[in-house]
Enzyme design. Sequence first.
Site, PDB file in Angstrom:
ATOM      1  CB  SER A  96      25.175  48.584  43.005  1.00  0.00           C
ATOM      2  OG  SER A  96      23.798  48.871  43.058  1.00  0.00           O
ATOM      3  CD  GLU A  97      25.088  52.819  43.896  1.00  0.00           C
ATOM      4  OE1 GLU A  97      26.000  53.267  43.181  1.00  0.00           O
ATOM      5  OE2 GLU A  97      24.215  52.043  43.478  1.00  0.00           O
ATOM      6  CB  THR A  98      23.959  50.882  51.509  1.00  0.00           C
ATOM      7  OG1 THR A  98      24.031  49.484  51.205  1.00  0.00           O
ATOM      8  CG2 THR A  98      23.183  51.059  52.799  1.00  0.00           C
ATOM      9  CG  HIS A 102      19.237  51.260  42.833  1.00  0.00           C
ATOM     10  ND1 HIS A 102      20.530  51.624  42.557  1.00  0.00           N
ATOM     11  CD2 HIS A 102      19.311  50.269  43.764  1.00  0.00           C
ATOM     12  CE1 HIS A 102      21.358  50.882  43.276  1.00  0.00           C
ATOM     13  NE2 HIS A 102      20.650  50.067  44.026  1.00  0.00           N
TER      14      HIS A 102
END
Length: 286
Positions: A49-51, A81
Amino acid sequence: MTSRNSLAVTRYTAFDVHGRGGNPAGVVLDASGASEQEMQAVAAEVGYSETAFLVAGGDPADRRFTVRYFSPLAEVAFCGHATIAAAVAVADQAGTGRLVFDTPAGEVTVETRPADGRVLASLTSVPPKVTAVAGADLAEALVALRWRPEDLDPELPPRVANAGNDHLVLAAATRERLAVLDYDMDALGALMARCGWTTVHLVWRESGDVFHARDPFPPGGVYEDPATGAAAAAFGAYLRDLGLVAAPARVTIHQGADMGRPGRLLVDIPADTAAGITVSGTAAVI
């Protein structure tokens, strides 16, 4: 691990429970010289969902980083997160201590410290805000979620909360309602794009200081986010703003169990209404 774009990516799961569950995030500890297009391509390749992409400041002793966050589809102003994952990754390489992340949403401080043989990371959000949600937008959100007005908990009214980006907060009247997530991703995604909401933070109150949450994330191309630190910070502001906790207070949010990825987020809410919300958790290498 190095991506095809030559940026070294480490994979962590943040807000895990004893090394299990949590929310996966990619971390690039040295994104110096990388273009926006390169970072977006790496995030799409990683597929989480994110980097988070970090660039260290001029003086290593400052432990200050510029950080940008990308979902597989677009840049996100702030991601909780991935911040926890990045802070633990820095601690794993350089030891625990205080970090400063300069994000598109503003300055975020992160404290890392040893706890029960692991690293516990605590981020403090930018000053939050809580606003009303337009009736028409709320009605459209309920239709897209396939919820009825009576599915809502009347003691936790809908609001838009922001501790770095906007989240629509909706409280379910029952745990059973929260457990069933079957929404129209296209319809909800279109509404969220129009309103500028990053996630819809669906919660159920187990007790005064224990909540369960789920976060649809269509803007990132993700049906559901397993553990959402940015939304947890925003929710802490929501609880304070509505007087639903006697601040200072700590609440625990359980998220991801319905996905088979249990996560735990600790949310510390100061009494000062201008102060940021602190969200803590661990992260494990995947």
